[in-house]
Design a protein around this motif. Structure first.
Motif, PDB file in Angstrom:
ATOM      1  N   LEU A  95       0.871  -1.169   0.000  1.00  0.00           N
ATOM      2  CA  LEU A  95       0.000   0.000   0.000  1.00  0.00           C
ATOM      3  C   LEU A  95       0.907   1.218   0.000  1.00  0.00           C
ATOM      4  N   ASN A  96       0.764   2.063  -1.027  1.00  0.00           N
ATOM      5  CA  ASN A  96       1.518   3.314  -1.078  1.00  0.00           C
ATOM      6  C   ASN A  96       0.877   4.247  -0.048  1.00  0.00           C
ATOM      7  N   ILE A  97       1.625   4.587   0.994  1.00  0.00           N
ATOM      8  CA  ILE A  97       1.080   5.351   2.109  1.00  0.00           C
ATOM      9  C   ILE A  97       0.628   6.742   1.672  1.00  0.00           C
ATOM     10  N   ASP A  98       1.316   7.361   0.704  1.00  0.00           N
ATOM     11  CA  ASP A  98       0.956   8.709   0.253  1.00  0.00           C
ATOM     12  C   ASP A  98      -0.284   8.715  -0.638  1.00  0.00           C
ATOM     13  N   THR A  99      -0.410   7.721  -1.514  1.00  0.00           N
ATOM     14  CA  THR A  99      -1.483   7.765  -2.518  1.00  0.00           C
ATOM     15  C   THR A  99      -2.618   6.783  -2.228  1.00  0.00           C
ATOM     16  N   ASP A 100      -2.459   5.903  -1.235  1.00  0.00           N
ATOM     17  CA  ASP A 100      -3.434   4.846  -0.934  1.00  0.00           C
ATOM     18  C   ASP A 100      -3.594   3.850  -2.070  1.00  0.00           C
ATOM     19  N   GLU A 101      -2.634   3.854  -3.002  1.00  0.00           N
ATOM     20  CA  GLU A 101      -2.674   2.934  -4.137  1.00  0.00           C
ATOM     21  C   GLU A 101      -2.067   1.602  -3.716  1.00  0.00           C
ATOM     22  N   GLU A 102      -2.753   0.509  -4.109  1.00  0.00           N
ATOM     23  CA  GLU A 102      -2.234  -0.824  -3.803  1.00  0.00           C
ATOM     24  C   GLU A 102      -1.570  -1.417  -5.036  1.00  0.00           C
ATOM     25  N   VAL A 103      -0.414  -2.066  -4.834  1.00  0.00           N
ATOM     26  CA  VAL A 103       0.272  -2.778  -5.913  1.00  0.00           C
ATOM     27  C   VAL A 103       0.702  -4.143  -5.392  1.00  0.00           C
ATOM     28  N   THR A 104       0.849  -5.069  -6.303  1.00  0.00           N
ATOM     29  CA  THR A 104       1.296  -6.411  -5.951  1.00  0.00           C
ATOM     30  C   THR A 104       2.473  -6.760  -6.843  1.00  0.00           C
ATOM     31  N   TYR A 105       3.542  -7.282  -6.240  1.00  0.00           N
ATOM     32  CA  TYR A 105       4.718  -7.702  -6.996  1.00  0.00           C
ATOM     33  C   TYR A 105       5.135  -9.096  -6.566  1.00  0.00           C
ATOM     34  N   GLN A 106       5.542  -9.906  -7.544  1.00  0.00           N
ATOM     35  CA  GLN A 106       6.201 -11.167  -7.218  1.00  0.00           C
ATOM     36  C   GLN A 106       7.690 -10.938  -7.383  1.00  0.00           C
ATOM     37  N   ILE A 107       8.472 -11.390  -6.415  1.00  0.00           N
ATOM     38  CA  ILE A 107       9.926 -11.218  -6.457  1.00  0.00           C
ATOM     39  C   ILE A 107      10.532 -12.454  -7.117  1.00  0.00           C
ATOM     40  N   VAL A 108      11.168 -12.250  -8.276  1.00  0.00           N
ATOM     41  CA  VAL A 108      11.656 -13.354  -9.106  1.00  0.00           C
ATOM     42  C   VAL A 108      13.112 -13.125  -9.511  1.00  0.00           C
ATOM     43  N   ASP A 111      16.004 -13.150 -14.984  1.00  0.00           N
ATOM     44  CA  ASP A 111      15.455 -13.569 -16.281  1.00  0.00           C
ATOM     45  C   ASP A 111      13.936 -13.580 -16.301  1.00  0.00           C
ATOM     46  N   GLU A 112      13.336 -13.698 -15.135  1.00  0.00           N
ATOM     47  CA  GLU A 112      11.881 -13.827 -15.063  1.00  0.00           C
ATOM     48  C   GLU A 112      11.186 -12.479 -14.901  1.00  0.00           C
ATOM     49  N   ALA A 113      11.952 -11.444 -14.558  1.00  0.00           N
ATOM     50  CA  ALA A 113      11.369 -10.135 -14.275  1.00  0.00           C
ATOM     51  C   ALA A 113      10.576  -9.642 -15.481  1.00  0.00           C
ATOM     52  N   ASP A 114       9.389  -9.139 -15.195  1.00  0.00           N
ATOM     53  CA  ASP A 114       8.495  -8.625 -16.235  1.00  0.00           C
ATOM     54  C   ASP A 114       7.544  -7.651 -15.555  1.00  0.00           C
ATOM     55  N   ILE A 115       7.892  -6.378 -15.597  1.00  0.00           N
ATOM     56  CA  ILE A 115       7.137  -5.379 -14.847  1.00  0.00           C
ATOM     57  C   ILE A 115       5.677  -5.312 -15.307  1.00  0.00           C
ATOM     58  N   LYS A 116       5.411  -5.602 -16.599  1.00  0.00           N
ATOM     59  CA  LYS A 116       4.020  -5.577 -17.094  1.00  0.00           C
ATOM     60  C   LYS A 116       3.156  -6.606 -16.381  1.00  0.00           C
ATOM     61  N   ASN A 117       3.797  -7.693 -15.930  1.00  0.00           N
ATOM     62  CA  ASN A 117       3.071  -8.743 -15.199  1.00  0.00           C
ATOM     63  C   ASN A 117       3.387  -8.708 -13.703  1.00  0.00           C
ATOM     64  N   ASN A 118       3.890  -7.562 -13.248  1.00  0.00           N
ATOM     65  CA  ASN A 118       4.188  -7.333 -11.829  1.00  0.00           C
ATOM     66  C   ASN A 118       5.177  -8.329 -11.240  1.00  0.00           C
ATOM     67  N   ARG A 119       6.117  -8.774 -12.062  1.00  0.00           N
ATOM     68  CA  ARG A 119       7.206  -9.624 -11.570  1.00  0.00           C
ATOM     69  C   ARG A 119       8.474  -8.779 -11.585  1.00  0.00           C
ATOM     70  N   ILE A 120       9.041  -8.579 -10.393  1.00  0.00           N
ATOM     71  CA  ILE A 120      10.227  -7.723 -10.293  1.00  0.00           C
ATOM     72  C   ILE A 120      11.448  -8.553  -9.906  1.00  0.00           C
ATOM     73  N   SER A 121      12.597  -8.141 -10.399  1.00  0.00           N
ATOM     74  CA  SER A 121      13.853  -8.832 -10.125  1.00  0.00           C
ATOM     75  C   SER A 121      14.213  -8.712  -8.650  1.00  0.00           C
ATOM     76  N   VAL A 122      14.737  -9.793  -8.118  1.00  0.00           N
ATOM     77  CA  VAL A 122      15.213  -9.804  -6.738  1.00  0.00           C
ATOM     78  C   VAL A 122      16.301  -8.749  -6.544  1.00  0.00           C
ATOM     79  N   ASN A 123      16.953  -8.330  -7.642  1.00  0.00           N
ATOM     80  CA  ASN A 123      18.007  -7.323  -7.566  1.00  0.00           C
ATOM     81  C   ASN A 123      17.505  -5.895  -7.774  1.00  0.00           C
TER      82      ASN A 123
END
Length: 158
Positions: A95-108, A111-123
């Motif tokens: 939950l973004n505390i400033d905007t009240d916007e919720e986001v979901t990310y999988q930490i991968v 090679d698997e990172a794909d921001i369009k599908n909310n998969r972010i690199s562990v790095n």
């Protein structure tokens, strides 16, 4: 060589690509080279040179995938007890505390990172800021737009 963290799904996707390259793409390229050879003089044979170039890319990708899989540390997060702590492979609700916007990310893995599908690199900066934190923690993440404060609202092992 260092082990590369990878989700079970990411490793499976690489194995599928490897199979496709070896069983479909490689034979197609070999056939294209043979066909182009039949056209005579190889010095000025564009089809032959294009097919050879494709063959180089294909073989390079096969080696790259085999190397990654050989050094993969496959982490199946569904088999790890959920303690509410953010670890590699989990899906984190923020939950973004400033905007009240919720986001979901999988930490991968990288090679698997794909921001369009909310998969972010562990790095990535976001993942590095979340790893080790727990549900209900507030974290400050340095983004290109500046510091963003998030509250971790969920940690799923799916």
């Amino acid at each position: 060589m260092n082990q590369i963290p990878m989700t079970a799904a990411g490793a499976e996707a690489l194995r599928e690509e490897l199979t496709h390259l070896k069983q479909v793409k490689r034979p197609e390229i070999i056939e294209a080279i043979a066909e182009a050879r039949e056209h005579g003089d190889l010095k000025e044979n564009a089809e032959y040179h294009a097919a050879r170039e494709q063959q180089g890319f294909c073989e390079g990708r096969i080696q790259e995938i085999e190397g990654k899989l050989g050094n993969a540390q496959i982490i199946d997060v569904t088999k790890i007890p959920n303690t509410g702590k953010v670890i590699f492979g989990v899906t984190v609700g923020l939950l973004n505390i400033d905007t009240d916007e919720e986001v979901t990310y999988q930490i991968v893995g990288d090679d698997e990172a794909d921001i369009k599908n909310n998969r972010i690199s562990v790095n990535s900066p976001i993942a590095r800021g979340l790893i080790g934190k727990t549900v209900d923690s507030e974290v400050e993440i340095k983004t290109p737009a500046g510091l963003v404060e998030y509250e971790i609202i969920s940690v799923d092992h799916k």
